[in-house]
Design a protein around this motif. Sequence first.
Motif, mmCIF file in Angstrom:
data_model
loop_
_atom_site.group_PDB
_atom_site.id
_atom_site.type_symbol
_atom_site.label_atom_id
_atom_site.label_comp_id
_atom_site.label_asym_id
_atom_site.label_seq_id
_atom_site.Cartn_x
_atom_site.Cartn_y
_atom_site.Cartn_z
ATOM 1 N N ARG A 1 43.353 -13.527 96.056
ATOM 2 C CA ARG A 1 45.006 -13.711 95.838
ATOM 3 C C ARG A 1 45.380 -14.898 96.818
ATOM 4 N NH1 ARG A 1 47.771 -7.924 94.378
ATOM 5 N NH2 ARG A 1 46.769 -7.647 92.417
ATOM 6 N N ARG A 2 44.766 -14.769 98.106
ATOM 7 C CA ARG A 2 45.189 -15.683 99.190
ATOM 8 C C ARG A 2 44.199 -16.680 99.530
ATOM 9 N NH1 ARG A 2 48.827 -13.518 103.920
ATOM 10 N NH2 ARG A 2 49.112 -15.719 104.248
ATOM 11 N N LYS A 3 44.027 -17.723 99.106
ATOM 12 C CA LYS A 3 43.086 -18.648 99.456
ATOM 13 C C LYS A 3 42.788 -19.092 100.940
ATOM 14 C CE LYS A 3 41.926 -18.448 94.933
ATOM 15 N NZ LYS A 3 40.682 -17.671 94.539
ATOM 16 N N ASP A 4 43.964 -18.813 101.411
ATOM 17 C CA ASP A 4 43.769 -19.302 103.031
ATOM 18 C C ASP A 4 43.519 -18.372 103.951
ATOM 19 O OD1 ASP A 4 46.100 -17.665 102.292
ATOM 20 O OD2 ASP A 4 47.295 -18.683 104.100
ATOM 21 N N ARG A 5 42.762 -17.305 103.304
ATOM 22 C CA ARG A 5 42.425 -16.069 104.279
ATOM 23 C C ARG A 5 41.099 -15.670 103.656
ATOM 24 N NH1 ARG A 5 46.033 -14.060 107.534
ATOM 25 N NH2 ARG A 5 44.650 -12.567 108.082
ATOM 26 N N VAL A 6 40.436 -15.229 104.762
ATOM 27 C CA VAL A 6 39.074 -14.465 104.323
ATOM 28 C C VAL A 6 38.846 -13.184 105.006
ATOM 29 C CG1 VAL A 6 37.710 -16.864 104.221
ATOM 30 C CG2 VAL A 6 38.016 -15.496 106.628
ATOM 31 N N ASN A 7 38.026 -12.438 104.444
ATOM 32 C CA ASN A 7 37.532 -11.014 104.788
ATOM 33 C C ASN A 7 36.240 -10.938 105.644
ATOM 34 O OD1 ASN A 7 39.818 -9.939 103.602
ATOM 35 N ND2 ASN A 7 38.947 -9.536 101.576
ATOM 36 N N ILE A 8 36.316 -10.389 106.623
ATOM 37 C CA ILE A 8 35.127 -10.398 107.479
ATOM 38 C C ILE A 8 34.365 -9.047 107.553
ATOM 39 C CG2 ILE A 8 34.237 -10.706 110.117
ATOM 40 C CD1 ILE A 8 35.651 -13.264 108.865
ATOM 41 N N PHE A 9 33.410 -9.070 107.309
ATOM 42 C CA PHE A 9 32.577 -7.730 107.135
ATOM 43 C C PHE A 9 31.433 -7.664 108.436
ATOM 44 C CE2 PHE A 9 33.957 -8.393 103.042
ATOM 45 C CZ PHE A 9 34.051 -7.352 102.217
ATOM 46 N N PHE B 1 38.024 -6.697 108.974
ATOM 47 C CA PHE B 1 39.410 -7.287 109.209
ATOM 48 C C PHE B 1 39.403 -8.716 108.589
ATOM 49 C CE2 PHE B 1 36.503 -8.670 112.555
ATOM 50 C CZ PHE B 1 37.029 -10.026 112.533
ATOM 51 N N SER B 2 40.637 -9.193 108.619
ATOM 52 C CA SER B 2 40.873 -10.556 107.609
ATOM 53 C C SER B 2 41.558 -11.375 108.531
ATOM 54 C CB SER B 2 41.662 -10.516 106.290
ATOM 55 O OG SER B 2 43.029 -10.174 106.878
ATOM 56 N N LEU B 3 41.209 -12.605 108.318
ATOM 57 C CA LEU B 3 41.706 -13.629 109.215
ATOM 58 C C LEU B 3 42.089 -14.867 108.230
ATOM 59 C CD1 LEU B 3 38.856 -14.251 112.000
ATOM 60 C CD2 LEU B 3 41.104 -13.226 112.339
ATOM 61 N N GLN B 4 42.904 -15.867 108.849
ATOM 62 C CA GLN B 4 43.258 -17.005 108.287
ATOM 63 C C GLN B 4 42.022 -17.902 108.373
ATOM 64 O OE1 GLN B 4 46.703 -19.433 109.215
ATOM 65 N NE2 GLN B 4 48.053 -17.559 109.434
ATOM 66 N N SER B 5 41.815 -18.822 107.150
ATOM 67 C CA SER B 5 40.483 -19.575 107.050
ATOM 68 C C SER B 5 40.232 -20.205 108.116
ATOM 69 C CB SER B 5 40.491 -20.362 105.813
ATOM 70 O OG SER B 5 40.666 -19.494 104.681
ATOM 71 N N ILE B 6 41.348 -21.047 108.702
ATOM 72 C CA ILE B 6 41.205 -21.952 109.799
ATOM 73 C C ILE B 6 40.849 -21.250 111.000
ATOM 74 C CG2 ILE B 6 43.628 -21.661 110.720
ATOM 75 C CD1 ILE B 6 43.710 -24.715 111.393
ATOM 76 N N LEU B 7 41.143 -20.083 111.310
ATOM 77 C CA LEU B 7 40.367 -19.175 112.507
ATOM 78 C C LEU B 7 38.984 -18.729 112.238
ATOM 79 C CD1 LEU B 7 43.539 -16.938 113.488
ATOM 80 C CD2 LEU B 7 42.469 -19.075 114.501
ATOM 81 N N ALA B 8 38.649 -18.542 110.867
ATOM 82 C CA ALA B 8 37.190 -18.078 110.745
ATOM 83 C C ALA B 8 36.100 -19.278 110.580
ATOM 84 C CB ALA B 8 37.342 -17.236 109.355
ATOM 85 N N ALA B 9 36.986 -20.477 110.756
ATOM 86 C CA ALA B 9 35.994 -21.746 110.640
ATOM 87 C C ALA B 9 34.843 -21.660 111.766
ATOM 88 C CB ALA B 9 36.637 -23.124 110.592
ATOM 89 N N GLY B 10 35.040 -21.030 112.772
ATOM 90 C CA GLY B 10 34.066 -21.180 113.886
ATOM 91 C C GLY B 10 33.111 -19.839 113.796
ATOM 92 N N LEU B 11 33.315 -18.957 113.021
ATOM 93 C CA LEU B 11 32.464 -17.892 112.785
ATOM 94 C C LEU B 11 31.467 -18.341 111.785
ATOM 95 C CD1 LEU B 11 35.029 -15.099 112.281
ATOM 96 C CD2 LEU B 11 34.047 -16.212 114.398
ATOM 97 N N ARG B 12 30.396 -17.411 112.093
ATOM 98 C CA ARG B 12 29.093 -17.882 111.046
ATOM 99 C C ARG B 12 28.283 -16.342 110.787
ATOM 100 N NH1 ARG B 12 27.648 -18.825 116.224
ATOM 101 N NH2 ARG B 12 25.440 -17.820 117.028
ATOM 102 N N HIS B 13 27.721 -16.464 109.706
ATOM 103 C CA HIS B 13 26.827 -15.202 109.271
ATOM 104 C C HIS B 13 25.788 -14.994 110.353
ATOM 105 C CE1 HIS B 13 24.089 -12.780 107.009
ATOM 106 N NE2 HIS B 13 25.445 -12.525 106.273
ATOM 107 N N GLY B 14 25.680 -13.607 110.795
ATOM 108 C CA GLY B 14 24.912 -13.223 111.698
ATOM 109 C C GLY B 14 25.470 -13.199 113.385
ATOM 110 N N GLN B 15 26.518 -13.808 113.332
ATOM 111 C CA GLN B 15 27.029 -13.783 114.842
ATOM 112 C C GLN B 15 27.630 -12.490 115.109
ATOM 113 O OE1 GLN B 15 30.343 -16.535 114.798
ATOM 114 N NE2 GLN B 15 31.138 -15.982 116.964
#
Length: 231
Positions: A13-21, A28-42
Amino acid sequence: MPSKITAIKPQERRKDRVNIFLDDEYAFSLQSILAAGLRHGQELTEEDVRRLQQQDAVETMYENALHYLSFRPRSEQEMRRYLRKRGADEDITEQVLGRLKRAGLINDAEFVRFWIENRETHRPRSAWVLRTELRQKGISEEQIALALSDLDEESSALNAARRVVSRWESLDEETFYRRLLGYLQRRGFSYEISRRVADHLWDAMEAQKGTALNERALPDEHKERNSKEWE
């Protein structure tokens, strides 16, 4: 013990946010701009998660603040009250206000000028009413006094009266004065100023009526004069 990022999924529903597993579970969820520095396996510690959530809360409140500003400029106190009402704690509120000030989007001195100019243009008010309104918005007495020092209240009252006086042109003098004085005094203007404005406008209307009567009489006078010349 750190947890590992196992998925970063965009919200439907909100394309500007992502869910973090974390460890295959939604965390939790974050704004996409904040999640840009995260990576799978981090790996993220509990402190990392708290920091990201705090940053997300600040970004969310900052966006809310920009939306609030889109309607009209705001004083610092107005914005502070709005952010607290939206659920921001003191730390987030101060961070958002700091960003807004650095961007020039919150400035009480400019807000005062906007407020007075807007009132003068659209809804003229007395200095007393303006002072009360600005106090309610958290403006300091010093800033208010400075901003109102050049206000010409009689000019403001005349401006306000001219917006409505055409409604009462056909009234008798007593009714005209009663309505116009009431109108101006409800907007905070003193009786003395309201009376001078009413006197000015009544005299102007009477003079205009006299001019109109004279202009209507001129054709009849010319007609009579021409008739005599042909006799």
